[in-house]
Structures are given as C-alpha cells and as structure tokens.
Design a protein around this motif. Structure first.
Motif, PDB file in Angstrom:
ATOM      1  N   VAL A  92      49.044  27.392  65.301  1.00 14.26           N
ATOM      2  CA  VAL A  92      48.955  26.480  64.164  1.00 14.26           C
ATOM      3  C   VAL A  92      50.336  25.864  63.952  1.00 14.26           C
ATOM      4  N   ALA A  93      50.383  24.542  63.816  1.00 13.57           N
ATOM      5  CA  ALA A  93      51.653  23.849  63.607  1.00 13.57           C
ATOM      6  C   ALA A  93      51.985  23.799  62.123  1.00 13.57           C
ATOM      7  N   LEU A  94      53.248  23.992  61.786  1.00 13.40           N
ATOM      8  CA  LEU A  94      53.724  23.849  60.413  1.00 13.40           C
ATOM      9  C   LEU A  94      54.623  22.625  60.351  1.00 13.40           C
ATOM     10  N   ASP A 102      45.802  25.393  50.433  1.00  9.25           N
ATOM     11  CA  ASP A 102      45.549  24.536  49.284  1.00  9.25           C
ATOM     12  C   ASP A 102      44.423  23.547  49.569  1.00  9.25           C
ATOM     13  N   LYS A 103      44.740  22.321  50.034  1.00  6.33           N
ATOM     14  CA  LYS A 103      43.714  21.296  50.238  1.00  6.33           C
ATOM     15  C   LYS A 103      43.590  20.912  51.711  1.00  6.33           C
ATOM     16  N   PRO A 104      42.347  20.746  52.185  1.00  2.00           N
ATOM     17  CA  PRO A 104      42.127  20.395  53.604  1.00  2.00           C
ATOM     18  C   PRO A 104      42.042  18.879  53.816  1.00  2.00           C
ATOM     19  N   TYR A 105      42.543  18.439  54.971  1.00  2.00           N
ATOM     20  CA  TYR A 105      42.484  17.025  55.353  1.00  2.00           C
ATOM     21  C   TYR A 105      42.100  16.916  56.827  1.00  2.00           C
ATOM     22  N   TYR A 106      41.369  15.850  57.159  1.00  2.00           N
ATOM     23  CA  TYR A 106      41.097  15.545  58.553  1.00  2.00           C
ATOM     24  C   TYR A 106      42.208  14.631  59.065  1.00  2.00           C
ATOM     25  N   LEU A 140      42.728  19.623  61.837  1.00  2.00           N
ATOM     26  CA  LEU A 140      42.533  19.953  60.437  1.00  2.00           C
ATOM     27  C   LEU A 140      43.909  20.232  59.842  1.00  2.00           C
ATOM     28  N   GLY A 141      44.273  19.461  58.835  1.00  2.00           N
ATOM     29  CA  GLY A 141      45.542  19.685  58.150  1.00  2.00           C
ATOM     30  C   GLY A 141      45.282  20.292  56.786  1.00  2.00           C
ATOM     31  N   THR A 142      45.920  21.409  56.491  1.00  2.00           N
ATOM     32  CA  THR A 142      45.752  22.080  55.200  1.00  2.00           C
ATOM     33  C   THR A 142      47.101  22.210  54.525  1.00  2.00           C
ATOM     34  N   THR A 143      47.261  21.575  53.369  1.00  2.00           N
ATOM     35  CA  THR A 143      48.522  21.714  52.647  1.00  2.00           C
ATOM     36  C   THR A 143      48.661  23.152  52.156  1.00  2.00           C
ATOM     37  N   LEU A 144      49.900  23.617  52.124  1.00  2.00           N
ATOM     38  CA  LEU A 144      50.178  24.990  51.719  1.00  2.00           C
ATOM     39  C   LEU A 144      50.959  25.015  50.408  1.00  2.00           C
ATOM     40  N   ARG A 145      50.708  26.028  49.614  1.00  2.00           N
ATOM     41  CA  ARG A 145      51.469  26.212  48.380  1.00  2.00           C
ATOM     42  C   ARG A 145      52.842  26.788  48.701  1.00  2.00           C
ATOM     43  N   TYR A 146      53.796  26.534  47.816  1.00  2.00           N
ATOM     44  CA  TYR A 146      55.126  27.135  47.942  1.00  2.00           C
ATOM     45  C   TYR A 146      55.102  28.525  47.310  1.00  2.00           C
ATOM     46  N   PRO A 147      55.995  29.405  47.726  1.00  2.00           N
ATOM     47  CA  PRO A 147      56.012  30.753  47.149  1.00  2.00           C
ATOM     48  C   PRO A 147      56.124  30.761  45.624  1.00  2.00           C
ATOM     49  N   TYR A 148      56.868  29.804  45.047  1.00  2.00           N
ATOM     50  CA  TYR A 148      57.020  29.806  43.585  1.00  2.00           C
ATOM     51  C   TYR A 148      55.722  29.444  42.860  1.00  2.00           C
ATOM     52  N   GLU A 149      54.725  28.924  43.597  1.00  2.00           N
ATOM     53  CA  GLU A 149      53.442  28.572  42.985  1.00  2.00           C
ATOM     54  C   GLU A 149      52.483  29.751  42.921  1.00  2.00           C
ATOM     55  N   LEU A 150      52.796  30.827  43.634  1.00  2.00           N
ATOM     56  CA  LEU A 150      51.927  32.005  43.633  1.00  2.00           C
ATOM     57  C   LEU A 150      52.421  33.041  42.629  1.00  2.00           C
ATOM     58  N   ARG A 151      51.487  33.649  41.945  1.00  2.00           N
ATOM     59  CA  ARG A 151      51.829  34.729  41.026  1.00  2.00           C
ATOM     60  C   ARG A 151      51.949  36.034  41.802  1.00  2.00           C
ATOM     61  N   ASP A 152      52.788  36.913  41.310  1.00  2.00           N
ATOM     62  CA  ASP A 152      53.021  38.192  41.972  1.00  2.00           C
ATOM     63  C   ASP A 152      51.832  39.117  41.745  1.00  2.00           C
ATOM     64  N   ALA A 193      49.743  22.783  57.348  1.00  2.00           N
ATOM     65  CA  ALA A 193      49.383  23.523  58.563  1.00  2.00           C
ATOM     66  C   ALA A 193      48.377  22.702  59.336  1.00  2.00           C
ATOM     67  N   LEU A 194      48.640  22.487  60.626  1.00  2.00           N
ATOM     68  CA  LEU A 194      47.775  21.682  61.482  1.00  2.00           C
ATOM     69  C   LEU A 194      47.167  22.547  62.572  1.00  2.00           C
ATOM     70  N   LYS A 195      45.850  22.434  62.754  1.00  2.00           N
ATOM     71  CA  LYS A 195      45.218  23.165  63.845  1.00  2.00           C
ATOM     72  C   LYS A 195      44.073  22.330  64.418  1.00  2.00           C
ATOM     73  N   PRO A 196      43.769  22.490  65.708  1.00  2.00           N
ATOM     74  CA  PRO A 196      42.695  21.708  66.329  1.00  2.00           C
ATOM     75  C   PRO A 196      41.350  21.978  65.674  1.00  2.00           C
ATOM     76  N   LEU A 197      40.568  20.918  65.494  1.00  2.00           N
ATOM     77  CA  LEU A 197      39.224  21.023  64.959  1.00  2.00           C
ATOM     78  C   LEU A 197      38.383  19.950  65.640  1.00  2.00           C
ATOM     79  N   GLY A 198      37.540  20.352  66.587  1.00  2.00           N
ATOM     80  CA  GLY A 198      36.747  19.381  67.326  1.00  2.00           C
ATOM     81  C   GLY A 198      37.642  18.418  68.080  1.00  2.00           C
ATOM     82  N   LYS A 199      37.420  17.124  67.894  1.00  2.00           N
ATOM     83  CA  LYS A 199      38.217  16.108  68.579  1.00  2.00           C
ATOM     84  C   LYS A 199      39.481  15.744  67.803  1.00  2.00           C
ATOM     85  N   GLY A 200      39.622  16.285  66.598  1.00  2.00           N
ATOM     86  CA  GLY A 200      40.779  15.950  65.772  1.00  2.00           C
ATOM     87  C   GLY A 200      41.594  17.153  65.387  1.00  2.00           C
TER      88      GLY A 200
END
Length: 282
Positions: free
Chosen positions: A139-141, A110-114, A163-175, A154-161
């Motif tokens: 990757v940490a959840l 979904d959306k990325p954050y530092y 990167l956190g990326t919010t994830l959608r829930y299954p009910y938000e995705l269309r089949d 979801a958190l993963k290393p990016l340079g010295k910090g």
C-alpha cells in the motif's frame, strides 16, 4: 453519467508522473433527507448568519474566518492569506512510502476515493505504478490537499484503478486507555470461552456487504410514503427492557442449543422434500 471529479492533479512515484482524478467512493444521495420548513405555510426555510452580540443578520459579504485566541477574541484570516500555506500536495500526490496493508491501524481509515488516470496520455505510467503495487502487495502512502487541508492518503490497487483512502492524524484519535482502563478483568472458565468460541464457529461466514440492510432507512421511506398518502402514523408502544441479570454459562448453552435446533429443522425439511423410495417387495 459519471460524477464530476472531486480532485485533479498528478500521481508521482520518484521521476514517474501521471495525471489522475479522484472521485468519492461513497455517497449519501440515496439516504432520506429532510428540509427545514415553515409548518404554517409549508415553505422551505433558509438559514441566516446572525451576529451573536447584536442579533442582527450579517450579509454574506461580511462573513470571514477567525481563529479564537481567547474567549471572544479572534484573529481574522483572509482567504488570500491561506494561500501562503499552500503545499506541493495541492496539485500532486507524491508517494513517500510503501507499507504492508496489515500495518495500517483501521482506526486511521477515513474516506475512500476512486483514483483513475485523467486522460490517455498518462495511462501507461498509471498502469505501471498500479501493477508494481500488485506484484509487491504493498500500500502506498502519499499526501494530498483536499478542502484546503493536507491529508495522508493510502493507495492500493482495486480492479483496473486504485482505491485511495485518506487517513486520520494521530492527534485526531482518542486514546483507547481512557475508555478501556476501567474494564474489569474477571476470571472466566476455559469451558465458557470454549463454548463461546464454538458459537462463533457456527456463525462463521464470508464478508458480503450485500447482506447489509438499512432497516431504519427502509422504515423511514415507508413512513414518508404513508404520510404522503394521508395515512395516520401510529407510534408503537415501547417494550419493557429485559433484565440483564442472567447466568452466563446457561445463556451460552441456550445459544448453542438454539443454533442446533435451527440446523435440525432445516435437515427435517430437506428430508421431507426428498423422501427415500420404498423398496419393492421381493
């Protein structure tokens, strides 16, 4: 000057905790934005809340939240009542699992954050967690509350910090089956697939986002500049759409031929730029 933190709290891995801050990794600030204006006076317009039944303007103090139980029937939820569903993740991002990055379906991103340490006090713990994730290539959840909603992040290393990326829930995705089931399965020859694969090879390159050019945004800025300078804006005539009735094999061959012609032209330019020296007569 760095923007204000979007969220502040703690990152927790088992008994290890450190203060962190989240900053949005993307921005819309550079995009061209328009305001609603009164075309008669040139003044900016303001929106008002209007009661859909009476048509009267409603004061901000009378604005509230309501969930529609049935058509036109709402249950009102006060702001303080929402505090009853506040979770621990409101102020703490607690890591639940570690997974391989390739296991995360891209549709859930979904959306990325530092993510950065908030102050020097917890920097050691932050670096330990970051470097352990680097070593294991995981990757940490975790869970975090943003805008009164709990999100998986979801958190993963990016340079010295991180990167956190919010994830959608299954009910938000269309089949996907609702969209893919009607795609036909025609029999295509191996030669066609081989030819298409060869065209893919000729276009192989490395991912470079700096090559992305927002043509519409650039054209929009040029339009605004021309209009502000008092120039007339002319709308180009629409081109007639070309027929989609083509011979697939012929189109593949022409595509490959066009690529070869381009390469040959570049080769001739190089040859012209660096001609061979003539040998001297003996």
């Amino acid at each position: 000057m760095a923007p204000r933190a979007y969220w502040k709290g703690s990152l927790k891995l088992s008994l290890v905790t450190c203060p962190i801050a989240l900053y949005p990794a993307s921005t819309q600030a550079e995009k061209t934005h328009f305001h609603q204006i009164n075309t008669k006076t040139g003044h900016r317009l303001k929106q008002q809340m209007v009661d859909e039944q009476s048509g009267r303007v409603v004061d901000k103090g009378r604005k509230g939240r309501g969930y529609e139980l049935s058509k036109g029937r709402y249950v009102e939820i006060d702001e303080n009542e929402l505090d009853a569903v506040k979770l621990e993740s409101t102020h703490t991002i607690e890591i639940d699992d570690f997974v391989p990055a390739e296991d995360i379906d891209e549709r859930y991103l979904d959306k990325p954050y530092y993510v950065v340490p908030n102050g020097k006090a917890g920097a050691d713990a932050f670096v330990v967690i970051r470097d352990a994730m680097k070593r294991k290539d995981k990757v940490a959840l975790a869970r975090v509350v943003l805008s009164n909603r709990e999100h998986v992040i979801a958190l993963k290393p990016l340079g010295k910090g991180l990167l956190g990326t919010t994830l959608r829930y299954p009910y938000e995705l269309r089949d996907e089956d609702d969209y893919f089931d009607d795609i036909p399965s025609p029999r295509v020859s191996k030669d066609m697939v081989d030819l298409a694969a060869h065209i893919l090879d000729t276009k192989a390159s490395k991912f470079d986002p700096h090559k992305f050019k927002d043509k519409y945004e650039n054209a929009l800025k040029a339009l605004v500049k021309r209009k502000a300078a008092g120039k007339t804006i002319e709308v180009p005539e629409e081109k007639e759409e070309e027929s989609n009735v083509i011979d697939l094999m012929d189109a593949l061959k022409q595509s490959l031929g066009r690529k070869r012609v381009g390469k040959a032209t570049k080769g001739r330019k190089r040859a012209t730029a660096h001609p061979r020296r003539k040998r001297r007569a003996a």
